[in-house]
Design a protein around this motif. Structure first.
Motif, PDB file in Angstrom:
ATOM      1  N   GLU A  46       0.651  -1.235  -0.035  1.00  0.00           N
ATOM      2  CA  GLU A  46       0.056   0.225  -0.082  1.00  0.00           C
ATOM      3  C   GLU A  46       0.814   1.344  -0.053  1.00  0.00           C
ATOM      4  O   GLU A  46       0.546   2.357  -0.595  1.00  0.00           O
ATOM      5  N   GLN A 172      -5.481 -13.358  10.326  1.00  0.00           N
ATOM      6  CA  GLN A 172      -6.132 -12.202  10.995  1.00  0.00           C
ATOM      7  C   GLN A 172      -6.499 -12.386  12.602  1.00  0.00           C
ATOM      8  O   GLN A 172      -6.659 -11.105  13.009  1.00  0.00           O
ATOM      9  N   SER A 178      -6.727  -5.250   8.641  1.00  0.00           N
ATOM     10  CA  SER A 178      -8.317  -5.394   7.980  1.00  0.00           C
ATOM     11  C   SER A 178      -7.912  -6.616   7.087  1.00  0.00           C
ATOM     12  O   SER A 178      -6.831  -6.959   6.818  1.00  0.00           O
ATOM     13  N   THR A 180      -8.253  -6.615   3.745  1.00  0.00           N
ATOM     14  CA  THR A 180      -7.609  -6.166   2.792  1.00  0.00           C
ATOM     15  C   THR A 180      -6.143  -5.994   2.968  1.00  0.00           C
ATOM     16  O   THR A 180      -5.436  -6.698   2.146  1.00  0.00           O
ATOM     17  N   HIS A 183      -4.543  -9.836   3.405  1.00  0.00           N
ATOM     18  CA  HIS A 183      -4.329 -10.321   2.229  1.00  0.00           C
ATOM     19  C   HIS A 183      -3.062 -10.376   1.598  1.00  0.00           C
ATOM     20  O   HIS A 183      -2.569 -11.103   1.010  1.00  0.00           O
ATOM     21  N   HIS A 184      -2.476  -8.957   1.682  1.00  0.00           N
ATOM     22  CA  HIS A 184      -1.152  -8.784   1.066  1.00  0.00           C
ATOM     23  C   HIS A 184      -0.097  -9.700   1.778  1.00  0.00           C
ATOM     24  O   HIS A 184       0.652 -10.371   0.979  1.00  0.00           O
ATOM     25  N   GLU A 269      -2.207  -0.388   5.840  1.00  0.00           N
ATOM     26  CA  GLU A 269      -3.684  -0.053   5.867  1.00  0.00           C
ATOM     27  C   GLU A 269      -3.537   1.329   4.751  1.00  0.00           C
ATOM     28  O   GLU A 269      -2.770   1.961   4.938  1.00  0.00           O
TER      29      GLU A 269
END
Length: 296
Positions: A46, A172, A178, A180, A183-184, A269
């Motif tokens: 991100e 998680q 989060s 998303t 997931h990375h 994030e």
């Protein structure tokens, strides 16, 4: 739309091959990005695309992600990562660069900057600085615990998951990330085998260290840090678990500290990356040196 990162695989003189991801043009100032324990290069997925005026090279440490595991019988010590980083810099023709580190990667960045200051232009640290320490009298207990775990290690097995989503949920549960964001990490850290989905990480990474620095030794490293340094501290990070580290924060006089709203992985994030990116750009532009280079 941002271009996907380039996948890299770099063989070190030791024979170990490190995998990585690279964002940005090769003529841009280089930033070597170091992830945290049991994470991988995708922890910067991100953040890195928001830093297009720099070349971001994020590696998987040995035993993590797509990088080689250390040979059988070899342990994982945090300082071994410094040898790997210097070896990688030599292989890509990099005399010196900025270093960005998260958690364990931040500790490696600090140790690198103190032991090889000529290879580092600056360090930017995300929720990490001091290595874990022991009091001198705790040394025998620490060593016994580590050796007992090593003796029993052959009985341990990496768990299998019936689906990618099951592994995602398991990861998680251990973090406030989060869906998303986690997931990375999971996507790069998981592999599909005939028996199911399994982590790529070397299980030896979870063994305790036989020896830790004393608090005085760790302090000596931090005190000898003379490279431009900026610590980005998570408002709800791991520091709250270590009160003695909160006290040490007040003694820092050569490291700039900025608190960022979020948890330990706030940079992964979307909101945290957007806050952090302009702060990093300003820091690196101020301390970039024209004579630093990277030929690969």
């Amino acid at each position: 739309m941002q271009s996907p990162p380039e996948s890299l695989s770099i063989k070190l003189p030791s024979g170990l091959t490190l995998a990585g991801l690279r964002w940005g043009a090769s003529h841009r100032p280089l930033v070597l990005a170091l992830h945290g324990w049991l994470d991988n290069a995708a922890t910067f997925n991100e953040l890195a695309p928001l830093l297009s005026d720099f070349q971001i090279l994020a590696i998987d440490f040995a035993g993590h992600g797509l990088s080689d595991h250390r040979p059988y019988g070899v342990s994982y010590h945090i300082w071994d990562n410094i040898t790997d980083v210097v070896g990688l810099m030599n292989e890509i023709g990099c005399s010196a660069c900025h270093v960005l580190g998260h958690s364990m990667g931040a500790i490696v960045a600090m140790l690198l900057a103190v032991t090889f200051p000529e290879r580092v232009q600056s360090i930017a640290l995300i929720d990490g600085l001091w290595p874990l320490t022991n009091k001198p009298e705790e040394g025998p207990t620490q060593l016994r615990k580590a050796l007992m775990r090593q003796i029993q290690h052959h009985q341990r097995r990496m768990p299998f998951y019936t689906s990618f989503d099951e592994a995602l949920a398991a990861r998680q549960r251990n973090t406030p990330l989060s869906l998303t964001a986690v997931h990375h990490i999971v996507e790069r850290g998981l592999q599909k085998l005939p028996a199911g989905w399994q982590w790529r990480n070397d299980l030896r990474l979870t063994l305790p260290s036989p020896v830790r620095l004393t608090e005085e030794q760790a302090d000596a490293f931090v005190q000898q840090l003379d490279k431009p340094s900026h610590l980005f501290l998570a408002s709800h990070g791991l520091w709250q678990q270590f009160p003695y580290l909160q006290e040490k924060m007040s003694t820092l006089n050569t490291i700039t500290v900025t608190e960022v709203l979020g948890h330990h992985h706030f940079h992964l994030e979307v909101e945290g990356a957007v806050i952090l990116a302009p702060l990093l750009r300003a820091f690196w532009h101020h301390y970039s040196e024209p004579n630093a280079y990277c030929t690969q």
